[in-house]
Design a protein around this motif. Structure first.
Motif, mmCIF file in Angstrom:
data_model
loop_
_atom_site.group_PDB
_atom_site.id
_atom_site.type_symbol
_atom_site.label_atom_id
_atom_site.label_comp_id
_atom_site.label_asym_id
_atom_site.label_seq_id
_atom_site.Cartn_x
_atom_site.Cartn_y
_atom_site.Cartn_z
ATOM 1 N N VAL A 1 0.851 -1.191 0.000
ATOM 2 C CA VAL A 1 0.000 0.000 0.000
ATOM 3 C C VAL A 1 0.885 1.238 0.000
ATOM 4 N N ILE A 2 0.461 2.243 -0.735
ATOM 5 C CA ILE A 2 1.200 3.506 -0.855
ATOM 6 C C ILE A 2 0.272 4.600 -0.345
ATOM 7 N N THR A 3 0.686 5.284 0.696
ATOM 8 C CA THR A 3 -0.159 6.301 1.316
ATOM 9 C C THR A 3 0.607 7.603 1.463
ATOM 10 N N GLY A 4 -0.114 8.642 1.790
ATOM 11 C CA GLY A 4 0.495 9.947 2.010
ATOM 12 C C GLY A 4 -0.553 11.029 1.909
ATOM 13 N N GLU A 5 -0.226 12.201 2.425
ATOM 14 C CA GLU A 5 -1.146 13.330 2.352
ATOM 15 C C GLU A 5 -1.406 13.703 0.896
ATOM 16 N N VAL B 1 -1.196 -12.397 -14.337
ATOM 17 C CA VAL B 1 0.070 -11.695 -14.510
ATOM 18 C C VAL B 1 0.665 -11.546 -13.120
ATOM 19 N N GLY B 2 1.930 -11.175 -13.056
ATOM 20 C CA GLY B 2 2.594 -11.175 -11.767
ATOM 21 C C GLY B 2 2.288 -9.966 -10.907
ATOM 22 N N THR B 3 2.104 -8.790 -11.538
ATOM 23 C CA THR B 3 1.993 -7.544 -10.778
ATOM 24 C C THR B 3 0.741 -6.785 -11.189
ATOM 25 N N PHE B 4 -0.051 -6.389 -10.185
ATOM 26 C CA PHE B 4 -1.235 -5.562 -10.403
ATOM 27 C C PHE B 4 -1.029 -4.230 -9.699
ATOM 28 N N VAL B 5 -1.375 -3.146 -10.389
ATOM 29 C CA VAL B 5 -1.197 -1.810 -9.837
ATOM 30 C C VAL B 5 -2.537 -1.097 -9.903
ATOM 31 N N GLY C 1 -0.025 -13.090 -5.975
ATOM 32 C CA GLY C 1 0.919 -12.362 -6.809
ATOM 33 C C GLY C 1 1.387 -11.116 -6.102
ATOM 34 N N GLN C 2 1.592 -10.069 -6.846
ATOM 35 C CA GLN C 2 2.074 -8.800 -6.309
ATOM 36 C C GLN C 2 1.064 -7.716 -6.650
ATOM 37 N N VAL C 3 0.645 -6.948 -5.630
ATOM 38 C CA VAL C 3 -0.338 -5.884 -5.818
ATOM 39 C C VAL C 3 0.222 -4.604 -5.219
ATOM 40 N N LEU C 4 0.195 -3.523 -5.998
ATOM 41 C CA LEU C 4 0.562 -2.200 -5.515
ATOM 42 C C LEU C 4 -0.677 -1.323 -5.626
ATOM 43 N N VAL C 5 -1.029 -0.620 -4.541
ATOM 44 C CA VAL C 5 -2.231 0.209 -4.571
ATOM 45 C C VAL C 5 -1.964 1.533 -3.862
ATOM 46 N N VAL C 6 -2.366 2.618 -4.498
ATOM 47 C CA VAL C 6 -2.368 3.936 -3.869
ATOM 48 C C VAL C 6 -3.732 4.108 -3.203
ATOM 49 N N THR C 7 -3.732 4.427 -1.918
ATOM 50 C CA THR C 7 -5.000 4.508 -1.199
ATOM 51 C C THR C 7 -4.993 5.650 -0.200
ATOM 52 N N HIS C 8 -6.214 6.182 0.041
ATOM 53 C CA HIS C 8 -6.411 7.164 1.109
ATOM 54 C C HIS C 8 -7.107 6.530 2.299
ATOM 55 N N LEU C 9 -7.469 5.259 2.185
ATOM 56 C CA LEU C 9 -8.301 4.638 3.203
ATOM 57 C C LEU C 9 -7.476 3.813 4.180
ATOM 58 N N PRO C 10 -7.616 4.079 5.471
ATOM 59 C CA PRO C 10 -6.887 3.272 6.462
ATOM 60 C C PRO C 10 -7.362 1.819 6.465
ATOM 61 N N GLN C 11 -8.660 1.596 6.126
ATOM 62 C CA GLN C 11 -9.174 0.229 6.099
ATOM 63 C C GLN C 11 -8.452 -0.607 5.054
#
Length: 576
Positions: free
Chosen positions: A39-43, A471-475, A502-512
């Motif tokens: 997970v990728i988070t930030g203001e 596939v190996g990576t989901f974004v 596999g591998q998952v990368l997600v940009v999120t604003h949600l703490p859940q």
């Protein structure tokens, strides 16, 4: 965009490292990544999507948006993949690159003036090669995909992809046959409009052929005749000069003037007599006799040439008449500078036109071809409709099961296939609909689905796609947009489970959602700083970041307790 490649294989290729340097948005970084959910988070405004923009560049994307801003002279993005499928290895080697100790390194540079260079396996390659390889390694989804999902064309593409490689092959075959049918139909219409012009062209070609064949020119003939005419025009002077040479050798009988031959014969006799008294003159006698032999040969050749010059009386007139005919042909059928070769080319073009069928014959042949193509299109379209309906039914069932686990417990997803006007893709119209309760009418998702529902449907489609051909990576870039509360927990759980395969990368604003991450990356921009820095968070720092996301405040004890509870609950749900 959601896409399901065919025939890539089931290897779990993973983005192991991502490096960025020279960015105007984030500081130079080198992140080690692994399988699972990152997970990728930030203001807001810190530059979270810069990571995904960098990854998109490695997939052959265009250098667009603030994420590609260059700090000084050049920005460099580099990614390292492991467990590379054979089809990718083969493509990289075809492009001149290779693996490095079993790893694939992709690199992209952007200069300050916007120019880019791409590298794959150590070799400089076009960006299109990165795009081709990227489709086999990584599936990237942005918020724009939710809008695309409303479009019938994307819905059709998703059903076709889900139907499998054999179906996609038939779709491509149908498209080719359809294209041939359209071209043949357009050609027939043009022929029917142009019948009279074609017949006039054939009549003109026939007249031109008759005129040229009557003269029957030969390649190079004009040049040869010009040379021969020049020689014959100078013949008179040549005859005079030959006659004078003959008189000089033989003598003039009218004046009694002796020629060279007679004088030389006398000289030989005189020197021979003198040599009887002076032996040294014997050699001179031999030289004079050799000269006499050469002169006699020259006399014979001059006589023969004189006969030849008079052998074709009237030849010059015939040549001039022939050249006049050729000149007329060149004036009529050749453009400036083409000469006789232009006439010959014009004759070949006219012959080719005459050898083509008449307009009526061509129309008949095209009509027959169109009938055959129409039969092929009908047969292929019927086959496509059958497999589409089967795939749509299966897709509907599987996506319904997925979205019901994503806080849409009574909603059914349906991919409906109906008859439509023929096109390059067959005779089917495909519509994605939702029924929010049993017995309700289905409504197109373009009209009924909220942004949050579209996010969950997109996730469900990707999960189903994973089962069909991984596939190996989901974004995912904010796939949880418009989602909150219990729905956010369900989305996080599904992303976490997708990460288990596999591998998952997600940009999120949600703490859940962030609570389900197996790796947590935070993008932080301190007050007053020009660039953000990126941190891979350990357990304690991760709780602090989720606390910030929950409470909007750092150091909140209640928020921290809630964050710890979220993380603990997420772990339990993933292992349940």
């Amino acid at each position: 965009m959601c896409r399901w490649p065919a025939g890539v294989g089931t290897e779990a290729e993973v983005l192991a490292e991502l490096r960025i340097s020279g960015s105007a948005i984030v500081e130079d970084i080198e992140i080690e990544l692994g399988s699972g959910l990152t997970v990728i988070t930030g203001e807001t405004g810190t530059g979270k999507t810069t990571l995904l923009t960098a990854l998109a560049l490695l997939m052959g994307g265009k250098p667009e948006g603030p994420g590609t801003a260059v700090r000084q002279d050049r920005m460099t993005v580099e990614g390292v993949w492991t467990d590379i499928p054979p089809v990718v290895v083969e493509r990289i080697r075809d492009a001149g690159g290779d693996l490095d100790d079993g790893q694939l390194v992709l690199r992209r540079t952007i200069s300050a003036d916007g120019r880019t260079r791409a590298f794959a396996g150590g070799a400089s390659v076009p960006a299109a090669v990165l795009a081709e390889v990227g489709e086999m390694l990584t599936a990237i989804h942005g918020q724009a995909d939710q809008l695309l999902l409303r479009r019938p064309a994307m819905q059709r593409d998703l059903v076709d992809a889900f139907a499998g490689a054999e179906h996609l092959s038939r779709v491509a075959e149908h498209g080719q046959v359809w294209k041939s049918l359209q071209q043949a139909s357009a050609e027939l219409r043009a022929l029917e409009l142009d019948t009279h012009a074609h017949e006039r062209a054939r009549e003109a070609a026939q007249a031109d052929l008759e005129a040229i064949d009557a003269i029957d020119p030969v390649a190079g003939e004009d040049h040869q005749l010009r040379q021969e005419a020049s020689r014959l025009e100078a013949l008179e002077d040549t005859v005079t000069e030959v006659a004078q040479a003959a008189l000089a050798l033989d003598g003039d009988p009218d004046t009694g003037q002796p020629g060279v031959n007679e004088l030389l014969t006398r000289a030989i006799g005189d020197v021979r007599v003198a040599s009887q008294n002076e032996a040294a003159l014997s050699e001179v006698v031999q030289q004079l006799m050799q000269a006499n032999t050469l002169i006699n040969d020259a006399q014979v050749r001059l006589a023969q040439h004189a006969n030849d010059l008079d052998a074709e009386p009237g030849r010059l007139d015939a040549i001039q008449q022939r050249r006049a005919l050729l000149t007329d042909l060149m004036r009529r059928f050749a453009t400036d500078g083409e000469g006789l070769d232009g006439v010959l080319r014009h004759r070949e073009r006219a012959r080719a036109l005459m050898e083509t069928p008449s307009q009526e014959e061509r129309c008949e042949r095209l009509a027959q071809q169109i009938q055959q193509l129409q039969a092929q299109v009908h047969e292929l379209a019927a086959s496509l409709s059958q497999t589409r309906r089967q795939a749509a039914d299966t897709l509907s069932q599987q996506v319904t099961a997925e979205i019901r686990s994503l806080a849409m417990p009574t909603t059914s997803f349906e991919a409906l296939v109906s008859d439509d006007e023929a096109s390059a893709y067959g005779c089917d119209a495909i519509s994605f609909t939702l029924r929010h309760r049993e017995g309700a009418d289905g409504v197109a998702i373009a009209k009924s689905a909220s942004g949050g529902e579209l996010s969950r449907i997109m996730l469900a489609l990707e999960v189903v796609a994973t089962g069909a051909d991984p596939v190996g990576t989901f974004v995912f870039d904010e796939v949880d947009a418009g989602v909150g509360g219990r729905s956010a927990v369900d989305v996080g759980l599904r992303l976490g489970r997708l990460g288990s395969t596999g591998q998952v990368l997600v940009v999120t604003h949600l703490p859940q959602v962030a609570a389900f991450g197996s790796q947590h990356v935070a993008v932080v921009r301190p007050a007053g700083a020009d660039r953000a820095h990126i941190e891979v968070l350990a357990d304690e720092s991760r709780i602090e970041e989720i606390t910030r996301m929950l409470a909007g405040l750092e150091g909140s004890q209640a928020g921290q307790a809630h964050a710890e509870e979220l993380v603990q609950t997420a772990r339990q749900m993933l292992t349940a």
